[in-house]
Motif scaffolding. Sequence first.
Motif, PDB file in Angstrom:
ATOM      1  N   LYS A 216       0.844  -1.209   0.000  1.00  0.00           N
ATOM      2  CA  LYS A 216       0.000   0.000   0.000  1.00  0.00           C
ATOM      3  C   LYS A 216       0.877   1.255   0.000  1.00  0.00           C
TER       4      LYS A 216
ATOM      5  N   LYS B  18       1.966   1.715  -3.445  1.00  0.00           N
ATOM      6  CA  LYS B  18       0.821   2.188  -4.237  1.00  0.00           C
ATOM      7  C   LYS B  18       0.588   3.684  -3.991  1.00  0.00           C
TER       8      LYS B  18
ATOM      9  N   GLY C 248      -3.365  -1.245  -7.888  1.00  0.00           N
ATOM     10  CA  GLY C 248      -3.773  -1.072  -6.495  1.00  0.00           C
ATOM     11  C   GLY C 248      -4.825  -2.081  -6.084  1.00  0.00           C
TER      12      GLY C 248
END
Length: 319
Positions: A110, A113, A281
Motif C-alpha cells: 500500500k 501504491k 492497487g
Amino acid sequence: MKTIGVLTSGGDAPGMNAAIRAVVRTSIYNKARILGIKQGYNGLLNGDIEEMNLSSVADIIHRGGTMLRSARCDEFKTERGINKALNIIQVFGIDGLVILGGDGTFRGAKNLKDAGVPVVCIPCTIDNDMGYTDYTIGFFTAVETVVDAISKIRDTSTSHGRANIVEVMGRECGDIALYAGLAGGAESIIVPEIEPDIDEVCRKIIQGRNRGKLHHIIVLAEGIGNAYQVAKEIEDKTGAETRVTILGHIQRGGTPTSFDRIMASKMGNMAVELLLSNQFGKAIGIKCNQIINVDLDEALNSEKVFDKQMYEITKILSI
Ligand code: ADP
C-alpha cells in the motif's frame, strides 16, 4: 506496461511457487519482461533482481517455499526505505509489481501504491487471516499437514488411552485449528476467537472415557496460551495422561495441495492480466469459488470474521 517485477515477502506459504510460475509465464505469454526480486522487500532496496524466463519457473509448481526466497525487511517500513525502493524501481525500469504475501506485506504494498507504483497483491499465508478473501494460498496445505499429524497422533492416543493436545499455528486466527479440527475429528478445538472453556474440554474427556472412548484430541491454536499449562490443568482435573505436540514450522512447508496450486495459478494469471490492462492497487482473492479482485485499501480494511457456524458444527459432531 512492459516490465513486471514479482516478489514474495513475509512468512512463506506453500503455493507461492505455483503463483510465481503463473506470474512469470503469463507475463512472457503477453510479451512482457518479468523480473524476479529476491528476498521480499530487501531485494527491492538493494537491487537483488534477476530477469526470469520460461525455464526459471520450470519444476516448481509442486514445491513448497518460494524460489524467490522471502524475508522480513524493517527498513521498508520507513520513508527512507520507500524512497530507496522507488529509486530501484526506476533504475530497473519496473512498470508494475506483483507482490505475494500476507497482511504485513500488503501494508508495505500500500505504501508503494500510495507513492504511485502500480501494484497487485496475491494473498499468501497459511493462517487464512485476511478478511476480504475466503482463502489464502497455503492455508489448505497447512490444514492437510495438521490433519495428517492428527491422524497419526490419534493412533497412539488410542493405544495408550491418552488425551493429546495438538498445538497449531494461528496467533490471532483460529482457522487452521478450526478446519483441521473438523477434518481430523478432534474432540475439542480451542481458538483465539472463542473464550476457552477448559472445564468443558475436561467434561468431554470424562464423558468419553465413561463410554469407552480411548482417544481424545484437542486442537489448540498457538495464540491461546501455553499448551503445557492447558495439559497440566486437564491432567489435574480429569486424571487423564495428557501429551502435547507442537507442530510448528512443519505447517509452513511441504508440497502444496491441488487446491492451493490451482488457486495460485489463477491468481498469478489474474495479477498480470490486471497490470497489463492498467488496473492497479488491487488485491486478488477468492469468494464463493470465484477469483476476485478488490481495491487494496478495501482488502486491508476488511475484518476477518470467524466462522462460528462451523465451530458449532465441530462441537455437535464431537459430542
Ligand atoms: P506477512 O506478509 O506474512 O504478514 P510481515 O508482517 O512480517 O509478514 O510483513 C512482511 C514485510 O512487509 C515486513 O518485513 C515489512 O517489510 C513489510 N511490512 C509489514 N508491515 C508493514 C507496514 N505496516 N508498513 C510497511 N511495510 C510493512
